[in-house]
Design an enzyme around this catalytic site. Structure first.
Site, short mmCIF file in Angstrom:
data_model
loop_
_atom_site.label_atom_id
_atom_site.label_comp_id
_atom_site.label_asym_id
_atom_site.label_seq_id
_atom_site.Cartn_x
_atom_site.Cartn_y
_atom_site.Cartn_z
N ASP A 166 0.73 -1.06 0.08
CA ASP A 166 0.09 0.05 -0.10
C ASP A 166 0.80 1.25 -0.25
O ASP A 166 1.43 1.70 0.98
CB ASP A 166 -0.87 -0.17 1.15
CG ASP A 166 -2.00 1.18 1.14
OD1 ASP A 166 -1.92 2.11 0.54
OD2 ASP A 166 -3.16 0.89 1.74
N ALA A 229 -13.79 -6.88 -2.69
CA ALA A 229 -13.56 -5.31 -2.90
C ALA A 229 -14.53 -4.84 -3.75
O ALA A 229 -15.66 -4.11 -3.55
CB ALA A 229 -12.17 -5.06 -2.84
N ARG A 230 -14.14 -4.90 -5.03
CA ARG A 230 -15.02 -4.43 -6.11
C ARG A 230 -14.78 -5.39 -7.29
O ARG A 230 -13.68 -5.73 -7.65
CB ARG A 230 -14.72 -2.99 -6.39
CG ARG A 230 -15.18 -2.04 -5.56
CD ARG A 230 -16.68 -1.95 -5.53
NE ARG A 230 -17.29 -0.87 -4.69
CZ ARG A 230 -17.69 -1.39 -3.64
NH1 ARG A 230 -17.45 -2.25 -2.96
NH2 ARG A 230 -18.09 -0.23 -2.65
N ASP A 254 -16.95 -11.70 -4.49
CA ASP A 254 -18.09 -11.56 -4.08
C ASP A 254 -19.03 -10.81 -5.02
O ASP A 254 -20.10 -10.21 -4.87
CB ASP A 254 -17.92 -10.16 -3.03
CG ASP A 254 -19.21 -10.50 -1.74
OD1 ASP A 254 -19.78 -11.43 -1.63
OD2 ASP A 254 -18.84 -9.84 -1.04
N GLU A 259 -18.66 -15.45 -16.97
CA GLU A 259 -17.34 -15.99 -17.34
C GLU A 259 -16.82 -16.70 -16.00
O GLU A 259 -16.62 -17.92 -15.78
CB GLU A 259 -16.07 -15.02 -17.56
CG GLU A 259 -16.46 -14.30 -18.61
CD GLU A 259 -17.15 -12.98 -18.63
OE1 GLU A 259 -16.83 -11.94 -19.34
OE2 GLU A 259 -17.63 -12.79 -17.33
N HIS A 271 -22.32 -10.73 -2.93
CA HIS A 271 -22.18 -9.72 -2.42
C HIS A 271 -22.23 -9.64 -0.91
O HIS A 271 -22.96 -8.75 -0.17
CB HIS A 271 -22.59 -8.46 -3.03
CG HIS A 271 -21.82 -7.24 -2.69
ND1 HIS A 271 -22.12 -5.95 -3.43
CD2 HIS A 271 -20.66 -6.67 -2.24
CE1 HIS A 271 -21.16 -5.04 -3.10
NE2 HIS A 271 -20.38 -5.58 -2.21
N ALA A 274 -20.26 -7.12 3.50
CA ALA A 274 -20.64 -6.19 4.84
C ALA A 274 -22.14 -6.64 5.10
O ALA A 274 -22.78 -6.08 6.01
CB ALA A 274 -20.71 -4.97 4.28
#
Length: 383
Positions: A166, A229-230, A254, A259, A271, A274
């Site tokens: 990071d 995450a995304r 998630d 595919e 998803h 959270a």
């Protein structure tokens, strides 16, 4: 009285924090001061002129038109860290799912319903679903924000060798991170060395397809990858090809895509990152706190399109101004305030800035109009 429009179901625990003498919450407002939203897409929504802020009960804000909001003086908040523990726990689960073929094995046992002597029959097939332990393996974490730090520390506790990447690691994040985590400065170090990789970064033009054919080629054969995450952080076509070839041993996501659903060594969740009552409560409470602080005192905390700013407020007269970040703006503001300034704060973020001025006397409407007329001024609000 402030009107708060709800674009999704928001936890009652959070809404109960809003004083009913000051706030009214509903889904059918046409004119409203604030928005509380989770996943509803707002890009095509025409906002009322009275809208002052939007709070996303979650971390991602891809469903909100951030640039348009900035141009219109609408402060957008998110709730970083409020769902971090929920996602961390699911990542730990995903590590096991990626290793032990638990879902595949459970689905196979379900298919044996009605088989005579089902216990021995089920056990006989277990060799197909064997998988490695995670202890002693290298876990690479891309993104050491609130979630990434929690995942890193949990993985250390599971006896994994943790590598973290990071370039924007905060001081708070560094202090919270276990000293056992190896902080690397090049993303390729994660790709080349780690047996497991999990990604925890926001979706931006720069991070889209972080995991793609080129980066997968740099990874170890048989790598196991997790994306909670995304969805767009991973090129799903490249991932499907890597799963088919065996380059990637397993993938837990998630985010559904045709595919990936076609791949037997992939597990797709709906998803769930959270989706815990605790997380939803935490996000709602933080979001409510953000909009109430802003509406009542002008404080901006956890904004994604304007600078954070808190000026101690003891009541009295306060002017809150959102404006372009251009030269001589502060001089123009102080020159246009027609009463004694007792306190003041200013912060900028990119092309935009925010200024709070506390005055000894109540500003007149004419004075506020004079401030609104300053070149580069976006919005002026008196408390």
């Amino acid at each position: 009285m402030y009107n708060v429009k709800l674009y999704n179901k928001i936890s009652k625990v959070g809404l109960d924090k809003l004083d009913p003498a000051k706030y009214t919450c509903a889904e059918d407002f046409e004119d409203y001061d604030a928005v509380l939203v989770r996943s509803a897409k707002l890009h095509d929504v025409e906002f009322p002129k009275n809208l002052k802020c939007i709070a996303r009960a979650g971390a991602g804000v891809n469903n909100i038109p951030l640039e348009r909001c900035a141009q219109e003086g609408i402060v957008v908040f998110n709730t970083p860290g409020a769902n971090a523990n929920a996602v961390k726990e699911l990542v730990v689960c995903a590590l096991m799912l990626a290793s032990r073929k638990i879902v595949q094995g459970a689905n196979w046992v379900q298919s044996l319903a009605g088989t005579p002597d089902i216990g021995p029959a089920a056990e006989k097939g277990k060799v197909t679903y064997a998988g490695p332990e995670i202890a002693g393996k290298k876990l690479g974490i891309i993104g050491l924000g609130a979630i990434g730090v929690k995942v890193a520390n949990a993985a250390v506790g599971l006896d994994m060798e943790v590598w973290g990447y990071d370039p924007y690691l905060s001081v708070d994040g560094a202090l919270a991170l276990s000293r056992s985590v190896k902080h690397v400065t090049e993303l390729d170090q994660i790709f080349a060395n780690c047996d497991y990789i999990t990604i925890h970064v926001p979706l931006t033009p720069e991070t889209k397809n972080t995991i793609c054919a080129e980066t997968i080629a740099k990874m170890k054969d048989g790598v196991r990858i997790i994306n909670l995450a995304r969805g767009e952080l991973v090129d799903t076509k490249a991932m499907a090809e890597a799963l088919e070839s065996g380059k990637v041993a397993s993938y837990v996501s998630d985010f559904a895509s045709d595919e990936i659903l076609a791949q037997p060594n992939a597990i797709t969740l709906p998803h769930l990152g959270a989706s815990t009552p605790e997380s939803e409560d935490n996000c709602a409470m933080m979001a409510v706190k953000e909009i109430s602080d802003f509406l009542e005192t002008g404080t901006i905390r956890n904004s994604v399109n304007f600078p954070n700013l808190k000026v101690p407020y003891e009541g009295g007269y306060r002017i809150c101004m959102i404006h372009k970040n251009i030269p001589n703006m502060i001089a123009s503001i102080t020159g246009a305030v027609r009463c004694n300034i007792e306190n003041m704060g200013n912060r900028s973020k990119g092309d935009f800035a925010y200024t709070i001025v506390d005055t000894a006397e109540a500003p007149t409407e004419a004075n506020l109009d004079e401030l609104r007329a300053i070149d580069g001024m976006i919005s002026v609000r008196a408390l």
